[in-house]
Design an enzyme around this catalytic site. Structure first.
Site, PDB file in Angstrom:
ATOM      1  N   ASP A  46      -8.446  -8.816  -0.902  1.00 31.64           N
ATOM      2  CA  ASP A  46      -9.108  -7.817  -0.065  1.00 31.64           C
ATOM      3  C   ASP A  46     -10.613  -8.036  -0.092  1.00 31.64           C
ATOM      4  O   ASP A  46     -11.203  -8.238  -1.154  1.00 31.64           O
ATOM      5  CB  ASP A  46      -8.778  -6.413  -0.576  1.00 31.64           C
ATOM      6  CG  ASP A  46      -7.280  -6.131  -0.486  1.00 31.64           C
ATOM      7  OD1 ASP A  46      -6.681  -6.448   0.553  1.00 31.64           O
ATOM      8  OD2 ASP A  46      -6.706  -5.616  -1.465  1.00 31.64           O
TER       9      ASP A  46
ATOM     10  N   ASP B 269      -9.785   4.147  -6.105  1.00 33.58           N
ATOM     11  CA  ASP B 269      -8.941   5.002  -6.945  1.00 33.58           C
ATOM     12  C   ASP B 269      -9.205   4.835  -8.443  1.00 33.58           C
ATOM     13  O   ASP B 269      -9.660   5.751  -9.103  1.00 33.58           O
ATOM     14  CB  ASP B 269      -7.447   4.850  -6.602  1.00 33.58           C
ATOM     15  CG  ASP B 269      -6.988   3.410  -6.446  1.00 33.58           C
ATOM     16  OD1 ASP B 269      -7.777   2.489  -6.735  1.00 33.58           O
ATOM     17  OD2 ASP B 269      -5.835   3.194  -6.052  1.00 33.58           O
TER      18      ASP B 269
ATOM     19  N   ASP C 241      -2.599 -10.348  -2.925  1.00 30.21           N
ATOM     20  CA  ASP C 241      -3.370 -10.564  -1.696  1.00 30.21           C
ATOM     21  C   ASP C 241      -4.851 -10.423  -2.020  1.00 30.21           C
ATOM     22  O   ASP C 241      -5.216 -10.019  -3.124  1.00 30.21           O
ATOM     23  CB  ASP C 241      -2.951  -9.571  -0.601  1.00 30.21           C
ATOM     24  CG  ASP C 241      -2.818  -8.168  -1.133  1.00 30.21           C
ATOM     25  OD1 ASP C 241      -3.581  -7.790  -2.039  1.00 30.21           O
ATOM     26  OD2 ASP C 241      -1.956  -7.424  -0.639  1.00 30.21           O
TER      27      ASP C 241
HETATM   28  P1  ATP Z   1      -1.693  -4.633  -5.162  1.00 31.15           P
HETATM   29  O1  ATP Z   1      -2.110  -5.246  -3.841  1.00 31.15           O
HETATM   30  O2  ATP Z   1      -1.466  -5.604  -6.263  1.00 31.15           O
HETATM   31  O3  ATP Z   1      -0.639  -3.615  -5.039  1.00 31.15           O
HETATM   32  P2  ATP Z   1      -4.332  -3.496  -5.002  1.00 31.15           P
HETATM   33  O4  ATP Z   1      -5.196  -2.863  -6.044  1.00 31.15           O
HETATM   34  O5  ATP Z   1      -4.875  -4.671  -4.290  1.00 31.15           O
HETATM   35  O6  ATP Z   1      -2.964  -3.804  -5.707  1.00 31.15           O
HETATM   36  P3  ATP Z   1      -4.098  -2.294  -2.437  1.00 31.15           P
HETATM   37  O7  ATP Z   1      -3.172  -1.235  -2.019  1.00 31.15           O
HETATM   38  O8  ATP Z   1      -3.977  -3.653  -1.859  1.00 31.15           O
HETATM   39  O9  ATP Z   1      -3.975  -2.348  -4.013  1.00 31.15           O
HETATM   40  O10 ATP Z   1      -5.572  -1.738  -2.225  1.00 31.15           O
HETATM   41  C1  ATP Z   1      -6.724  -2.530  -2.375  1.00 31.15           C
HETATM   42  C2  ATP Z   1      -7.843  -1.726  -3.004  1.00 31.15           C
HETATM   43  O11 ATP Z   1      -8.183  -0.610  -2.179  1.00 31.15           O
HETATM   44  C3  ATP Z   1      -7.486  -1.112  -4.352  1.00 31.15           C
HETATM   45  O12 ATP Z   1      -7.712  -2.010  -5.409  1.00 31.15           O
HETATM   46  C4  ATP Z   1      -8.390   0.088  -4.406  1.00 31.15           C
HETATM   47  O13 ATP Z   1      -9.699  -0.290  -4.806  1.00 31.15           O
HETATM   48  C5  ATP Z   1      -8.458   0.529  -2.968  1.00 31.15           C
HETATM   49  N1  ATP Z   1      -7.437   1.563  -2.667  1.00 31.15           N
HETATM   50  C6  ATP Z   1      -6.193   1.348  -2.190  1.00 31.15           C
HETATM   51  N2  ATP Z   1      -5.533   2.497  -2.022  1.00 31.15           N
HETATM   52  C7  ATP Z   1      -6.371   3.467  -2.386  1.00 31.15           C
HETATM   53  C8  ATP Z   1      -6.274   4.890  -2.430  1.00 31.15           C
HETATM   54  N3  ATP Z   1      -5.158   5.518  -2.067  1.00 31.15           N
HETATM   55  N4  ATP Z   1      -7.359   5.586  -2.848  1.00 31.15           N
HETATM   56  C9  ATP Z   1      -8.503   4.938  -3.211  1.00 31.15           C
HETATM   57  N5  ATP Z   1      -8.637   3.625  -3.199  1.00 31.15           N
HETATM   58  C10 ATP Z   1      -7.604   2.879  -2.802  1.00 31.15           C
HETATM   59 MG    MG Z   2      -4.050  -5.665  -2.657  1.00 31.35          MG
END
Ligand code: ATP
Ligand code: MG
Length: 432
Positions: free
Chosen positions: A52, A132, A50
Site C-alpha cells: 500500500d 488503526d 500486498d
Molecule cells: P493485510 O493486508 O496483511 O491484511 P494491512 O495492514 O495491509 O494487512 P489493509 O486492510 O491492507 O491491512 O490496510 C492497509 C493499511 O490501511 C493498514 O495497515 C492501516 O494502516 C490502514 N487501515 C486499514 N483499515 C483501517 C481501518 N479500518 N481503520 C484505520 N486504518 C485502517
Molecule cells: Mg494490505
C-alpha cells in the site's frame, strides 16, 4: 525517524511495481511512502500480502500520472494502479475529520460515532493518527529510504502488542471493524491485543451490527480463509465478537462448550486451516454451510413442531429462513449460498443409494463438498453415520463395476428401490 541503514529494510524486499509507483509519484513532485501491512510484515520476517502506498497527491492527481489507474471507493476514495494481476493501492493522506465537519459532506459520522465518509486529506502526521494500530503506522520514504514511526510501532512490534492509536473506545466506535482486525492481526502475527485496546471490545461488539453486510462478508472471509481460522474463531468467541457475526450458532455453542457442536465447528476450522496452509482451495460455501448447520437443524425442529410439516419440508423452509437471517448482517453472495444449500440437501440424500442414485449423486457439482461435510459430522461425533461415511469412502475408491457391486450388496439399506415409472398408455386417438 529511523534512517536508511539502521532498519534493515531494503528496496529489494518490495514489489518492483510498488517501487515504480513510488518513483512516478516522486518524479511528479509528490511525497510517497509505502505504509501499513507491508512494512510491518517485512519487519516481522513475513511475506507481505500486498503493498500500500500513501501520497499527498489527491486521487485525481494520481489518476493523471498513471494510465493504468482506476479510482474506487466512496467511504475512502482510493486509486488502484493495475499491473496485470497485481494492484498497488494508492491512498491520499487522511486528515482529521472534526476540523472540517460537514463541509461538502466529505466527512460524516453516525450517532454511534461511526465514520461514514472519510475523505478529508491531511499531512503524514495526521495520516498516521488516523490509522488503526501502531504497527500499521510505519512509513517507508522513497526520498531518503528512512522509516517514519509516528506511533511507536517499532516498540509495539518488539513487545508483540496490537495497540490502537489514540483512545481505543473512540477508535472502535469510529469503525467497529477494527475489533475484528485486532483479532486477525493478533493471530496472524502471533501477538496479543494490548490491555487498553482489549478492554472495550466486549462491550462494543454489538456495534458490528451497523457495518454494511457486504463489508462484513469480506472481513469474515479474511478471518476464516487466511490459515488462522481456528485461532480467530477462539479469539472472536473470547471477546464476544462471534456473537455479533453468528448469533444463533453462538448461543448453541454457549449452551454446552464441550458439545458435538463445538467439536464440529472447531474441527471444520482446523481442516480449513490445513487446506489453506497446503495451498488447497476452500470454498466459502462449505464454511457457511458449516457455520449455519446447527441453527438450520434447530430451526427445522422448531418448524416441524409448530407447523406439522414433514421433516423434508421443514428443512427446506428452515434453509430459507437461516440464510435470509444471516444475509441481514453478512452478505454472502448467491453463488455461495446456493453451494451451501446443495451441501445441505445432499446430506439428506446420502443414505439413498439404491439403483442409480449413488452414481447420480456423485455427478452433482457439490457432491465432494457434501461428502467432506458428512466426514466432518462423523469426526465431530455423529457416530451413527460412521458406516455410511465408510461406505461412501469405499465407493469412491472403486471402479464402476466395484461400485455396482456395492450398490447391489446394499439390499434394503440403500433406501427403497426407485419405483419404475408406469408406462403411460397412449390414450389419445391417433390423428391422421
Ligand atoms: P493485510 O493486508 O496483511 O491484511 P494491512 O495492514 O495491509 O494487512 P489493509 O486492510 O491492507 O491491512 O490496510 C492497509 C493499511 O490501511 C493498514 O495497515 C492501516 O494502516 C490502514 N487501515 C486499514 N483499515 C483501517 C481501518 N479500518 N481503520 C484505520 N486504518 C485502517
Ligand atoms: Mg494490505
Amino acid at each position: 525517524m529511523i534512517p536508511r541503514g539502521e532498519h534493515g529494510i531494503s528496496r529489494k524486499q518490495f514489489s518492483p511495481n510498488a517501487i515504480k509507483v513510488l518513483y512516478r509519484l516522486k518524479d511528479g513532485g509528490y511525497d510517497a511512502y509505502l505504509v501499513g501491512g507491508c512494512i510491518r510484515d517485512i519487519l516481522l520476517g513475513q511475506q507481505p500480502k500486498d503493498f500500500d502506498v500513501v501520497t499527498n497527491a489527491t486521487p485525481d492527481q494520481v489518476k493523471k500520472l498513471f494510465r493504468n489507474c482506476r479510482l474506487i471507493g466512496r467511504r475512502f476514495r482510493l486509486a488502484h494502479i493495475v499491473f496485470g494481476r497485481e494492484i498497488i493501492e494508492v491512498a491520499t493522506m487522511r486528515g482529521h475529520h472534526e476540523a472540517q465537519e460537514d463541509k461538502n459532506q466529505i466527512s460524516q459520522s453516525s450517532n454511534e460515532g461511526q465514520l461514514l465518509r472519510d475523505n478529508v486529506f491531511g499531512s503524514i502526521e495526521e495520516d498516521a493518527e488516523r490509522r488503526d494500530f501502531s504497527i500499521n503506522a510505519l512509513y517507508y520514504s522513497i526520498n531518503d529510504f528512512s522509516i517514519h514511526d509516528y506511533a511507536n510501532g517499532l516498540a509495539a512490534i518488539k513487545a508483540k502488542q496490537i495497540e490502537l492509536i489514540g483512545d481505543p473506545e473512540t477508535r472502535y466506535r469510529e469503525d467497529p471493524v477494527r475489533m475484528l482486525r485486532a483479532v486477525r492481526f493478533a493471530t496472524k502475527l502471533d501477538m496479543s491485543i494490548a490491555p487498553n485496546s482489549e478492554k472495550p471490545i466486549t462491550a462494543l461488539a454489538s456495534l458490528l451490527d451497523n457495518i454494511p453486510p457486504a463489508r462484513l462478508f469480506e472481513e469474515v472471509l479474511k478471518l476464516f480463509l487466511n490459515g488462522k481460522a481456528e485461532a480467530n474463531f477462539l479469539m472472536l468467541r473470547q471477546y464476544g465478537l462471534f456473537k455479533s457475526l453468528f448469533p444463533e450458532l453462538d448461543k448453541i455453542l454457549d449452551k454446552n462448550p464441550s458439545s458435538l457442536e463445538t467439536a464440529f465447528i472447531q474441527q471444520m476450522f482446523q481442516n480449513t486451516d490445513k487446506r489453506i496452509n497446503a495451498d488447497k482451495k476452500v470454498t466459502p460455501a462449505f464454511v457457511f454451510a458449516a457455520l449455519l448447520w446447527f441453527p438450520l437443524l434447530e430451526r427445522t425442529k422448531k418448524i416441524q413442531n409448530q407447523e406439522q410439516l414433514s421433516e423434508y419440508d421443514a428443512f427446506a423452509q428452515a434453509m430459507n429462513k437461516v440464510l435470509s437471517d444471516n444475509s441481514q448482517h453478512i452478505a454472502v453472495p448467491k453463488r455461495f449460498t446456493l453451494g451451501a444449500r446443495d451441501i445441505w440437501h445432499i446430506q439428506h440424500r446420502l443414505d439413498k443409494r439404491a439403483g442409480q442414485r449413488a452414481y447420480r449423486l456423485t455427478q452433482q457439482p457439490r457432491f465432494k463438498a457434501a461428502y467432506d461435510f458428512l466426514l466432518l459430522r462423523v469426526d465431530a461425533g455423529e457416530t451413527q453415520h460412521n458406516e455410511l461415511a465408510q461406505w461412501w469412502t469405499q465407493y469412491l475408491s472403486q471402479d464402476i463395476n466395484g461400485q455396482k457391486e456395492m450398490v447391489k450388496n446394499l439390499g434394503h439399506q440403500g433406501g427403497p428401490k426407485p419405483r419404475k415409472r408406469p408406462r403411460r398408455r397412449n390414450t389419445k386417438k391417433p390423428t391422421e
